[in-house]
Design an enzyme around this catalytic site. Structure first.
Site, PDB file in Angstrom:
ATOM      1  CG  ASP A  51       9.759  39.302  54.443  1.00 26.79           C
ATOM      2  OD1 ASP A  51      10.064  38.338  53.715  1.00 26.79           O
ATOM      3  OD2 ASP A  51      10.456  40.340  54.506  1.00 26.79           O
TER       4      ASP A  51
ATOM      5  CD  GLU B  44      13.817  39.758  49.384  1.00 28.35           C
ATOM      6  OE1 GLU B  44      14.615  40.151  48.528  1.00 28.35           O
ATOM      7  OE2 GLU B  44      12.729  40.346  49.611  1.00 28.35           O
TER       8      GLU B  44
END
Length: 410
Positions: free
Chosen positions: A95, A158
């Site tokens: 991400d 994350e």
């Protein structure tokens, strides 16, 4: 070691594919597309693969931007090669943060220019994923057979507190001996842990009235300002009196720290209203020698002392509490990383604890793993407009990864 040209080309082309998949968090767009791309790459290299879907109810509980995740599935890509012990595990998050403004090029159309590769995620941290896959490819082409297990996890979220890695370790039963997270430390640096954090808000109460008659009200903004200043007068000497024994990059970072007011707002949101409530945030960074629960109690104690001093009414709420994480400097995985940087790059790496949180905490605290962060990137480029990494950084880290895998599993 010199990386074969076709391996470096593979790393660059893989990174371009990843950048072109806009996995923006929040809300978590194109996660499934990226996960399937990564699973395909691992399978092509001979890994047994598994796609692990994170349940909605887990995300409802831990994803800080909930319910933005609804309709955007979260998938962990898990790959394994070999059997037995030890288990060497590579972690990378796919991400990226939103691109924001100020770009001179399309953030999701990768551009290679003068030895640089531009695009959102080039440094943080799709570059680390590309370097991991390239190292695996080089070894597989050599016929490498691990003495133990070579494992990889490519995770979402994350950038939202580590929900992906947390689920993998907490619910997925993953307990590696050694972990290498490809966060962009740069090729000359190994990080061995991070500070913990306590984040939340203080809500200060006054009495709301019309702005033309302020003497009839109680201005919650002014009361909050007095409370914050008095709290810092009491608390700052306490923080400066403590110091971690872990190595740090900047001497000021050896102390625990607190930042007040990153978020600060009146609930009235109107200039002709005396605010009856005012909210400000706190962000307390915790050194490994401190206990997070005790830190919260201590903050409450000093806040209460300050409130009595200035006559403030308030509410204190902790919204996030993450413990510090630290792998000993003399542990085997740190020694191997240092040796490989010396051998491959002919330099002595710096080794220190970082100030910002990363996913190592879940491996260290929940699985008992020894974890480090080491990955390619350009210092200061993460989360910025025109984010980039360099081809040279990718090549260097691929070489160090290959060295580490051979030493642990060869």
């Amino acid at each position: 070691m010199r990386i074969p040209e076709h391996i470096l080309e593979y790393a660059v082309s893989t990174l371009k594919k990843l950048i072109a998949t806009p996995t923006v968090n929040p809300p978590g767009e194109h996660y499934e597309e990226c996960a399937r791309l990564l699973e395909k790459e691992l399978r092509s290299l001979g890994f047994e693969t598994e796609l692990v879907r994170i349940p909605e109810e887990y995300l409802d509980k831990y994803y800080p931007y909930a319910p933005a995740h609804h309709g955007n599935p979260r998938i962990i890509v898990l790959g394994r090669l070999g059997s037995g012990k030890p288990v060497l595990h590579f972690n990378g998050h796919y991400d990226v943060v939103p691109p924001g403004t100020g770009w001179s090029r399309d953030p999701f159309k990768p551009v290679e220019e003068n030895g640089r590769l531009y695009g959102r995620g080039a440094t943080d941290m799709k570059g680390g994923i590309a370097a991991t896959l390239a190292a695996f490819k080089l070894l597989m082409e050599e016929g490498f057979k691990p003495r133990g297990v070579l494992e990889a996890a490519f995770v979402p979220d994350e950038e939202a507190g580590g929900v992906g890695t947390r689920y993998l370790v907490e619910k997925g039963g993953v307990k590696p001996d050694y972990v290498v997270i490809g966060e962009p430390t740069t090729s000359g640096c190994v990080t061995i842990g991070h500070k913990g954090l306590a984040r939340g808000i203080v809500r200060v109460f006054g009495k709301q009235v019309h702005g033309s008659i302020p003497w009839l009200g109680e201005n919650a903004f002014l009361k909050a300002a007095s409370l914050a200043l008095e709290f810092m007068r009491f608390y700052e000497p306490v923080l400066k009196s403590r110091r971690t024994s872990a190595p740090v990059k900047y001497p000021e970072g050896a102390h625990p720290t607190i930042n007040l007011g990153g978020l600060a707002e009146s609930t009235s949101k109107k200039d002709n209203v005396v605010p009856g409530e005012f909210v400000f945030s706190f962000d307390r960074r915790i050194i490994p020698e401190e206990d997070p629960e005790e830190v919260v109690k201590e903050m409450q104690s000093y806040l209460e002392k300050a409130a009595r001093s200035v006559g403030a009414r308030y509410e204190f709420r902790v919204l996030s509490l993450v413990p510090p994480s630290l792998t000993p400097v003399d542990s085997e995985i740190v020694a191997i990383a240092r040796t490989c940087v010396r051998e491959v790059l002919e330099m002595e790496p710096s080794v220190y604890m970082t100030f910002g949180r990363n996913d190592a905490v879940f491996y260290v605290r929940m699985a008992g793993s020894k974890a480090i962060n080491y990955g390619p990137g350009v210092e200061g480029a993460a989360h910025t407009p025109d984010e980039y990494t360099t081809i040279d950084e990718l090549a260097k880290v691929v070489g160090v990864y290959v060295c580490m895998i051979r030493r642990v599993l060869g």
